[in-house]
Design a protein around this motif. Structure first.
Motif, PDB file in Angstrom:
ATOM      1  N   PRO A 269      -9.658  -9.383 -10.256  1.00  0.00           N
ATOM      2  CA  PRO A 269     -10.901  -8.746  -9.831  1.00  0.00           C
ATOM      3  C   PRO A 269     -10.869  -8.150  -8.433  1.00  0.00           C
ATOM      4  O   PRO A 269     -11.782  -7.437  -8.059  1.00  0.00           O
ATOM      5  CB  PRO A 269     -11.894  -9.908  -9.897  1.00  0.00           C
ATOM      6  CG  PRO A 269     -11.075 -11.093  -9.506  1.00  0.00           C
ATOM      7  CD  PRO A 269      -9.719 -10.862 -10.138  1.00  0.00           C
ATOM      8  N   THR A 270      -9.807  -8.432  -7.669  1.00  0.00           N
ATOM      9  CA  THR A 270      -9.779  -7.954  -6.282  1.00  0.00           C
ATOM     10  C   THR A 270      -9.852  -6.433  -6.215  1.00  0.00           C
ATOM     11  O   THR A 270     -10.452  -5.873  -5.290  1.00  0.00           O
ATOM     12  CB  THR A 270      -8.503  -8.448  -5.570  1.00  0.00           C
ATOM     13  OG1 THR A 270      -8.338  -9.844  -5.811  1.00  0.00           O
ATOM     14  CG2 THR A 270      -8.590  -8.202  -4.087  1.00  0.00           C
ATOM     15  N   ARG A 271      -9.267  -5.747  -7.182  1.00  0.00           N
ATOM     16  CA  ARG A 271      -9.277  -4.286  -7.177  1.00  0.00           C
ATOM     17  C   ARG A 271     -10.700  -3.729  -7.149  1.00  0.00           C
ATOM     18  O   ARG A 271     -10.954  -2.673  -6.571  1.00  0.00           O
ATOM     19  CB  ARG A 271      -8.526  -3.750  -8.397  1.00  0.00           C
ATOM     20  CG  ARG A 271      -8.435  -2.227  -8.437  1.00  0.00           C
ATOM     21  CD  ARG A 271      -7.580  -1.736  -9.598  1.00  0.00           C
ATOM     22  NE  ARG A 271      -7.575  -0.285  -9.679  1.00  0.00           N
ATOM     23  CZ  ARG A 271      -6.813   0.517  -8.932  1.00  0.00           C
ATOM     24  NH1 ARG A 271      -5.981  -0.013  -8.057  1.00  0.00           N
ATOM     25  NH2 ARG A 271      -6.864   1.831  -9.071  1.00  0.00           N
ATOM     26  N   ALA A 272     -11.624  -4.428  -7.786  1.00  0.00           N
ATOM     27  CA  ALA A 272     -12.995  -3.946  -7.863  1.00  0.00           C
ATOM     28  C   ALA A 272     -13.699  -3.941  -6.502  1.00  0.00           C
ATOM     29  O   ALA A 272     -14.698  -3.256  -6.323  1.00  0.00           O
ATOM     30  CB  ALA A 272     -13.796  -4.799  -8.846  1.00  0.00           C
ATOM     31  N   VAL A 273     -13.182  -4.713  -5.553  1.00  0.00           N
ATOM     32  CA  VAL A 273     -13.843  -4.804  -4.247  1.00  0.00           C
ATOM     33  C   VAL A 273     -13.858  -3.459  -3.545  1.00  0.00           C
ATOM     34  O   VAL A 273     -14.809  -3.106  -2.852  1.00  0.00           O
ATOM     35  CB  VAL A 273     -13.148  -5.866  -3.367  1.00  0.00           C
ATOM     36  CG1 VAL A 273     -13.761  -5.908  -1.973  1.00  0.00           C
ATOM     37  CG2 VAL A 273     -13.253  -7.230  -4.025  1.00  0.00           C
ATOM     38  N   GLY A 274     -12.791  -2.668  -3.718  1.00  0.00           N
ATOM     39  CA  GLY A 274     -12.747  -1.350  -3.096  1.00  0.00           C
ATOM     40  C   GLY A 274     -11.367  -1.023  -2.573  1.00  0.00           C
ATOM     41  O   GLY A 274     -10.371  -1.644  -2.942  1.00  0.00           O
TER      42      GLY A 274
ATOM     43  N   GLY B 230       0.827  -1.189   0.000  1.00  0.00           N
ATOM     44  CA  GLY B 230       0.000   0.000   0.000  1.00  0.00           C
ATOM     45  C   GLY B 230       0.868   1.248   0.000  1.00  0.00           C
ATOM     46  O   GLY B 230       2.088   1.173  -0.149  1.00  0.00           O
ATOM     47  N   THR B 231       0.225   2.393   0.180  1.00  0.00           N
ATOM     48  CA  THR B 231       0.931   3.666   0.230  1.00  0.00           C
ATOM     49  C   THR B 231       0.859   4.221   1.641  1.00  0.00           C
ATOM     50  O   THR B 231      -0.232   4.497   2.151  1.00  0.00           O
ATOM     51  CB  THR B 231       0.314   4.679  -0.752  1.00  0.00           C
ATOM     52  OG1 THR B 231       0.380   4.143  -2.073  1.00  0.00           O
ATOM     53  CG2 THR B 231       1.062   5.997  -0.708  1.00  0.00           C
ATOM     54  N   LEU B 232       2.020   4.350   2.277  1.00  0.00           N
ATOM     55  CA  LEU B 232       2.092   4.872   3.644  1.00  0.00           C
ATOM     56  C   LEU B 232       2.371   6.366   3.600  1.00  0.00           C
ATOM     57  O   LEU B 232       3.327   6.819   2.970  1.00  0.00           O
ATOM     58  CB  LEU B 232       3.198   4.158   4.422  1.00  0.00           C
ATOM     59  CG  LEU B 232       3.306   4.544   5.902  1.00  0.00           C
ATOM     60  CD1 LEU B 232       2.136   3.976   6.687  1.00  0.00           C
ATOM     61  CD2 LEU B 232       4.631   4.051   6.481  1.00  0.00           C
ATOM     62  N   CYS B 233       1.518   7.120   4.257  1.00  0.00           N
ATOM     63  CA  CYS B 233       1.694   8.567   4.317  1.00  0.00           C
ATOM     64  C   CYS B 233       2.187   8.946   5.718  1.00  0.00           C
ATOM     65  O   CYS B 233       1.529   8.657   6.720  1.00  0.00           O
ATOM     66  CB  CYS B 233       0.374   9.279   4.014  1.00  0.00           C
ATOM     67  SG  CYS B 233       0.524  11.078   3.932  1.00  0.00           S
ATOM     68  N   THR B 234       3.366   9.549   5.781  1.00  0.00           N
ATOM     69  CA  THR B 234       3.936  10.011   7.045  1.00  0.00           C
ATOM     70  C   THR B 234       4.132  11.524   6.982  1.00  0.00           C
ATOM     71  O   THR B 234       4.072  12.134   5.913  1.00  0.00           O
ATOM     72  CB  THR B 234       5.287   9.331   7.313  1.00  0.00           C
ATOM     73  OG1 THR B 234       6.201   9.666   6.248  1.00  0.00           O
ATOM     74  CG2 THR B 234       5.139   7.817   7.372  1.00  0.00           C
TER      75      THR B 234
ATOM     76  N   LEU C 273      -2.388   4.476   5.910  1.00  0.00           N
ATOM     77  CA  LEU C 273      -1.954   3.475   4.943  1.00  0.00           C
ATOM     78  C   LEU C 273      -3.102   3.213   3.979  1.00  0.00           C
ATOM     79  O   LEU C 273      -4.159   2.734   4.375  1.00  0.00           O
ATOM     80  CB  LEU C 273      -1.550   2.178   5.642  1.00  0.00           C
ATOM     81  CG  LEU C 273      -1.144   1.005   4.739  1.00  0.00           C
ATOM     82  CD1 LEU C 273       0.118   1.342   3.949  1.00  0.00           C
ATOM     83  CD2 LEU C 273      -0.930  -0.260   5.571  1.00  0.00           C
ATOM     84  N   MET C 274      -2.920   3.567   2.706  1.00  0.00           N
ATOM     85  CA  MET C 274      -3.946   3.347   1.677  1.00  0.00           C
ATOM     86  C   MET C 274      -3.729   1.995   1.040  1.00  0.00           C
ATOM     87  O   MET C 274      -2.636   1.696   0.545  1.00  0.00           O
ATOM     88  CB  MET C 274      -3.864   4.444   0.614  1.00  0.00           C
ATOM     89  CG  MET C 274      -5.016   4.407  -0.383  1.00  0.00           C
ATOM     90  SD  MET C 274      -6.582   4.850   0.409  1.00  0.00           S
ATOM     91  CE  MET C 274      -7.699   4.746  -0.996  1.00  0.00           C
ATOM     92  N   VAL C 275      -4.772   1.154   1.058  1.00  0.00           N
ATOM     93  CA  VAL C 275      -4.657  -0.217   0.563  1.00  0.00           C
ATOM     94  C   VAL C 275      -5.708  -0.456  -0.519  1.00  0.00           C
ATOM     95  O   VAL C 275      -6.898  -0.231  -0.299  1.00  0.00           O
ATOM     96  CB  VAL C 275      -4.856  -1.237   1.700  1.00  0.00           C
ATOM     97  CG1 VAL C 275      -4.784  -2.661   1.146  1.00  0.00           C
ATOM     98  CG2 VAL C 275      -3.819  -1.024   2.795  1.00  0.00           C
ATOM     99  N   GLN C 276      -5.250  -0.895  -1.677  1.00  0.00           N
ATOM    100  CA  GLN C 276      -6.139  -1.319  -2.755  1.00  0.00           C
ATOM    101  C   GLN C 276      -5.381  -2.282  -3.642  1.00  0.00           C
ATOM    102  O   GLN C 276      -4.217  -2.049  -3.969  1.00  0.00           O
ATOM    103  CB  GLN C 276      -6.642  -0.137  -3.586  1.00  0.00           C
ATOM    104  CG  GLN C 276      -7.631  -0.562  -4.674  1.00  0.00           C
ATOM    105  CD  GLN C 276      -8.132   0.598  -5.507  1.00  0.00           C
ATOM    106  OE1 GLN C 276      -7.532   1.665  -5.537  1.00  0.00           O
ATOM    107  NE2 GLN C 276      -9.235   0.400  -6.212  1.00  0.00           N
TER     108      GLN C 276
ATOM    109  N   VAL D 200      -9.260   0.896   1.114  1.00  0.00           N
ATOM    110  CA  VAL D 200      -9.410   1.324   2.498  1.00  0.00           C
ATOM    111  C   VAL D 200      -8.201   2.156   2.913  1.00  0.00           C
ATOM    112  O   VAL D 200      -7.069   1.868   2.523  1.00  0.00           O
ATOM    113  CB  VAL D 200      -9.574   0.113   3.447  1.00  0.00           C
ATOM    114  CG1 VAL D 200      -8.366  -0.815   3.379  1.00  0.00           C
ATOM    115  CG2 VAL D 200      -9.819   0.563   4.881  1.00  0.00           C
ATOM    116  N   SER D 201      -8.454   3.200   3.667  1.00  0.00           N
ATOM    117  CA  SER D 201      -7.394   4.003   4.254  1.00  0.00           C
ATOM    118  C   SER D 201      -7.356   3.706   5.750  1.00  0.00           C
ATOM    119  O   SER D 201      -8.329   3.945   6.470  1.00  0.00           O
ATOM    120  CB  SER D 201      -7.671   5.495   4.016  1.00  0.00           C
ATOM    121  OG  SER D 201      -6.639   6.284   4.579  1.00  0.00           O
ATOM    122  N   LEU D 202      -6.230   3.131   6.195  1.00  0.00           N
ATOM    123  CA  LEU D 202      -6.047   2.774   7.601  1.00  0.00           C
ATOM    124  C   LEU D 202      -5.311   3.903   8.301  1.00  0.00           C
ATOM    125  O   LEU D 202      -4.232   4.303   7.871  1.00  0.00           O
ATOM    126  CB  LEU D 202      -5.253   1.476   7.716  1.00  0.00           C
ATOM    127  CG  LEU D 202      -5.732   0.294   6.862  1.00  0.00           C
ATOM    128  CD1 LEU D 202      -4.749  -0.867   6.976  1.00  0.00           C
ATOM    129  CD2 LEU D 202      -7.127  -0.140   7.286  1.00  0.00           C
TER     130      LEU D 202
END
Length: 298
Positions: A133-138, A76-80, A125-128, A140-142
């Protein structure tokens, strides 16, 4: 109207043009939204208009879907926030143990590590998933905090989440607590779902057309397009187009009962197709000969 199966998909012979693909999480195409509350109104074997038996008619909770996403996606993408107060997002990998604790993997010299040591420990942490097809599920930003432990581990303590439902359009930017996510169980089909989606779209597309046609109460000949997008233990999402309607629609088709594993899911989907086929033909199975003989004797 004759229908033929070509390249793993059913097409009306009158319609020409390239086969459509499943819609990604972000799309410019018009899309009628689907929510689990709408699916709950369905009855039968996922049969919206003609069902008989009572259905669960439910979706996994947002917390369960978030738990599933972060269980099957490991990057994912971690934003600090750096010492200058400016945020920066960089790619990271992570894992989650059975208890729901998330561990980040970062190089000791990474910019994120420097920011965590000299700035705030608050992160997001942005996760996608990167692929269908998993990408279509959505996505989440943790949101939470990262504090390095003595053994060098980097646990992310999740306080809150923002869940952006890709298939459940009614759950965009929905807040879910870290406690809910930690307590949730990932879906039993999370590993098998991509294979199930590929198998039905490529080899048994007519089943998907027939199931969603029966569910929506639309004649099969009016189904311009249908493609399975995702499967979970309570049902499946199907992207559809109906002749004469402008917008594509993602339809939630619930299973008549929760499935236990991949093999069970294959059985339940096959059964749903069979029931739809029988209903389409107003099928009445013949009585066993013993009953026919008894009727003749009377």
């Amino acid at each position: 109207m004759q229908r033929t199966l070509r390249s793993g998909r059913v097409h009306q012979q009158q319609r020409a043009g390239p086969a459509r693909r499943a819609m990604p999480f972000t799309t410019a195409r018009p899309l009628s939204s689907v929510t689990c509350s709408a699916a709950a109104a369905a009855n039968g074997n996922g049969v919206h208009a003609n069902g008989n038996a009572a259905s669960h008619g439910k979706c996994p909770t947002p917390a369960q879907t978030v738990r599933t996403l972060i269980d099957i996606v490991n990057e994912g993408t971690l934003c600090t926030v750096g010492p200058n107060g400016l945020p920066v997002g960089l790619p990271v990998t992570f894992s989650m143990d059975k208890s729901g604790k998330l561990q980040l993997q970062m190089d000791a010299a990474a910019m994120e590590m420097s920011n965590l040591k000299s700035g705030s420990t608050a992160v997001s942490l942005m996760v996608q998933a990167a692929t269908q097809p998993t990408r279509a599920v959505g996505a989440v930003s943790l949101m939470g905090k990262v504090e390095a432990t003595a053994d060098g581990a980097l646990p992310l303590s999740i306080d809150n989440c923002l869940y952006f439902g890709g298939l459940d359009q009614g759950s965009r930017g929905l807040q879910v607590s870290g406690e809910e996510v930690a307590a949730a169980e990932p879906d039993v089909l999370r590993k098998a779902a991509p294979e199930l989606v590929a198998a039905w779209n490529n080899e048994r597309a007519e089943d998907i057309y027939r199931i969603v046609s029966d569910f929506m109460g639309v004649p099969l000949t009016e189904m311009a397009y249908a493609e399975l997008m995702w499967v979970d233990h309570l049902g499946m999402y199907i992207n559809t187009e109906v002749a004469g309607r402008e917008a594509a629609e993602v339809v939630r088709v619930p299973f008549y009962r929760p499935v236990l594993d991949e093999r069970d899911a294959r059985s339940v989907i096959t059964m749903a197709s069979q029931i739809a086929w029988e209903r389409e033909r107003a099928y009445n199975p013949p009585l066993p000969s013993i009953f026919m003989d008894a009727a003749a004797n009377n």
